[in-house]
Scaffold this motif. Structure first.
Motif, mmCIF file in Angstrom:
data_model
loop_
_atom_site.group_PDB
_atom_site.id
_atom_site.type_symbol
_atom_site.label_atom_id
_atom_site.label_comp_id
_atom_site.label_asym_id
_atom_site.label_seq_id
_atom_site.Cartn_x
_atom_site.Cartn_y
_atom_site.Cartn_z
ATOM 1 N N VAL A 43 39.074 23.607 25.996
ATOM 2 C CA VAL A 43 37.732 23.047 26.124
ATOM 3 C C VAL A 43 37.780 21.927 27.150
ATOM 4 C CG1 VAL A 43 38.125 21.484 24.157
ATOM 5 C CG2 VAL A 43 35.793 21.997 24.879
ATOM 6 N N GLU A 44 36.778 21.897 28.025
ATOM 7 C CA GLU A 44 36.731 20.912 29.108
ATOM 8 C C GLU A 44 35.409 20.151 29.058
ATOM 9 O OE1 GLU A 44 38.293 22.451 33.035
ATOM 10 O OE2 GLU A 44 37.972 24.353 31.981
ATOM 11 N N ALA A 45 35.513 18.834 29.049
ATOM 12 C CA ALA A 45 34.296 18.024 29.054
ATOM 13 C C ALA A 45 33.650 17.984 30.436
ATOM 14 C CB ALA A 45 34.614 16.605 28.595
ATOM 15 N N THR A 46 34.384 18.318 31.470
ATOM 16 C CA THR A 46 33.872 18.225 32.841
ATOM 17 C C THR A 46 33.459 19.577 33.411
ATOM 18 O OG1 THR A 46 36.126 18.418 33.716
ATOM 19 C CG2 THR A 46 35.291 16.203 33.313
ATOM 20 N N SER A 47 33.405 20.596 32.587
ATOM 21 C CA SER A 47 33.175 21.946 33.096
ATOM 22 C C SER A 47 31.698 22.304 33.258
ATOM 23 C CB SER A 47 33.813 22.963 32.142
ATOM 24 O OG SER A 47 33.204 22.888 30.866
ATOM 25 N N ARG A 48 30.795 21.453 32.762
ATOM 26 C CA ARG A 48 29.353 21.714 32.763
ATOM 27 C C ARG A 48 28.971 22.898 31.895
ATOM 28 N NH1 ARG A 48 27.108 17.465 33.169
ATOM 29 N NH2 ARG A 48 25.146 18.555 33.537
ATOM 30 N N VAL A 49 29.850 23.262 30.964
ATOM 31 C CA VAL A 49 29.491 24.284 29.984
ATOM 32 C C VAL A 49 29.551 23.706 28.569
ATOM 33 C CG1 VAL A 49 30.250 26.196 31.425
ATOM 34 C CG2 VAL A 49 31.872 25.148 29.836
ATOM 35 N N LEU A 50 29.812 22.408 28.465
ATOM 36 C CA LEU A 50 29.847 21.732 27.173
ATOM 37 C C LEU A 50 28.958 20.501 27.259
ATOM 38 C CD1 LEU A 50 31.231 21.726 24.345
ATOM 39 C CD2 LEU A 50 32.875 20.117 25.309
ATOM 40 N N PHE A 51 28.044 20.370 26.280
ATOM 41 C CA PHE A 51 27.071 19.288 26.330
ATOM 42 C C PHE A 51 27.063 18.506 25.016
ATOM 43 C CE2 PHE A 51 25.751 22.603 29.238
ATOM 44 C CZ PHE A 51 25.519 21.887 30.400
ATOM 45 N N ASP A 52 26.496 17.302 25.068
ATOM 46 C CA ASP A 52 26.535 16.394 23.920
ATOM 47 C C ASP A 52 25.999 17.028 22.641
ATOM 48 O OD1 ASP A 52 27.570 14.407 25.546
ATOM 49 O OD2 ASP A 52 25.631 13.480 25.943
ATOM 50 N N ASP A 53 24.926 17.811 22.747
ATOM 51 C CA ASP A 53 24.313 18.382 21.542
ATOM 52 C C ASP A 53 25.070 19.592 21.001
ATOM 53 O OD1 ASP A 53 23.675 20.296 23.418
ATOM 54 O OD2 ASP A 53 21.490 20.143 23.166
ATOM 55 N N GLN A 54 26.249 19.876 21.566
ATOM 56 C CA GLN A 54 27.064 20.978 21.063
ATOM 57 C C GLN A 54 28.252 20.488 20.240
ATOM 58 O OE1 GLN A 54 27.645 22.928 24.885
ATOM 59 N NE2 GLN A 54 25.992 24.365 24.475
ATOM 60 N N ALA A 55 28.318 19.188 20.019
ATOM 61 C CA ALA A 55 29.333 18.643 19.115
ATOM 62 C C ALA A 55 28.945 18.950 17.676
ATOM 63 C CB ALA A 55 29.448 17.129 19.311
ATOM 64 N N GLY A 56 29.944 19.080 16.812
ATOM 65 C CA GLY A 56 29.676 19.333 15.395
ATOM 66 C C GLY A 56 30.574 20.406 14.828
ATOM 67 N N THR A 57 30.030 21.237 13.957
ATOM 68 C CA THR A 57 30.791 22.289 13.290
ATOM 69 C C THR A 57 30.780 23.567 14.116
ATOM 70 O OG1 THR A 57 30.258 21.376 11.122
ATOM 71 C CG2 THR A 57 31.061 23.636 11.174
ATOM 72 N N TRP A 58 31.972 24.107 14.369
ATOM 73 C CA TRP A 58 32.145 25.344 15.118
ATOM 74 C C TRP A 58 32.754 26.412 14.214
ATOM 75 C CZ3 TRP A 58 32.505 26.162 20.806
ATOM 76 C CH2 TRP A 58 31.803 25.169 21.526
ATOM 77 N N PHE A 59 32.675 27.676 14.659
ATOM 78 C CA PHE A 59 33.165 28.794 13.863
ATOM 79 C C PHE A 59 33.984 29.758 14.708
ATOM 80 C CE2 PHE A 59 29.354 27.211 11.793
ATOM 81 C CZ PHE A 59 29.785 27.087 10.480
#
Length: 258
Positions: free
Chosen positions: A110-126
């Motif tokens: 997972v990359e924070a600088t990839s522009r495919v991950l955003f703040d509102d996607q933090a939380g519970t994943w499956f």
């Protein structure tokens, strides 16, 4: 995902309306005796990601079938607001003498600088997966296991006098921030509880003394009386979307009142 379409066709010659059904795409389902034993992501620990970080973490699936496990494929991770991550090829190894139970391992990045991950996607994943056995049986699940992917927190600017007299008023300060994946930086975390902890000299145990709340700049401060030597630290427990944070340790030596 189940999809269907219904088309209404007017038949002009007879003035009637015919209903034409397009066959639905049926989702794949589990079949046979293939079973899921466990799913462990990142060793069971929360994945915390800073604003400029790239993290690679393990994904482990343990499964069982009388004929043995052939592969886990496909497998992926999904989270809030349509977030997805790929998991690399899984390698399966039997863990018992009969070969009916296998542990399959792979990695996700997972990359924070990839522009495919955003703040509102933090939380519970499956974990979304398909386990395939040697005899053609399979186990399918879109939520085979859960884990937490959180924005990292930062507790900095912590300060405390290095020495004080018994009963002297001292002030302790700090600042709490959290990662902002959208902008690749940290932002103040306001209105959040931060706990002051203390450890006596020679002790390994922290005790919580009090709690304060951060202001609009993420800063906090407290005044108290120095009473004994030891070490202070600030601790923020985090929440569903943000990781916990601990400040640098702040030792203090308290001497007799002058």
């Amino acid at each position: 995902m189940r999809k269907s379409a219904v088309a209404l066709c007017g038949v002009a010659a007879i003035g009637a309306v015919a209903l034409v059904l397009v066959p639905a795409t049926v989702p794949e389902t589990s079949e046979g005796d293939t079973g899921l034993v466990s799913v462990v992501v990142n060793g069971g620990r929360t994945v915390e990601l800073g604003p400029g970080e790239t993290r690679t973490f393990p994904v482990e699936v343990t499964a069982t079938d009388r004929s043995g496990i052939r592969t886990v494929d496909p497998i992926g991770l999904w989270g809030p607001n349509y977030a997805t991550l790929k998991v690399g090829p899984m390698s399966c190894v039997p863990v018992d003498a009969t070969g009916t139970v296998s542990r399959c391992t792979g990695e996700a990045t997972v990359e924070a600088t990839s522009r495919v991950l955003f703040d509102d996607q933090a939380g519970t994943w499956f974990v979304d997966l398909r386990i395939q056995a040697n005899d053609g049986d399979r186990y399918v699940s879109k939520s085979a296991g859960g884990f937490s992917l959180k924005r990292a927190a930062l507790l900095d600017e912590a300060s405390c006098p290095a020495t004080a007299s018994d009963g002297e008023k001292i002030r302790l300060n700090g600042r709490l921030q959290r990662a902002m994946w959208d902008e690749h930086g940290y932002i103040p975390q306001q209105g959040t509880a931060v706990y002051l902890q203390f450890r006596d000299v020679g002790s390994n145990t922290w005790s919580t003394l009090t709690a304060v709340r951060t202001d609009h700049e993420g800063r906090f401060s407290i005044q108290l009386e120095a009473s004994r030597s030891g070490t202070y630290q600030w601790y923020a427990p985090g929440d569903k979307w943000t990781g916990s944070a601990t400040s640098a340790e702040l030792p203090i030596t308290v001497g007799p009142r002058q």
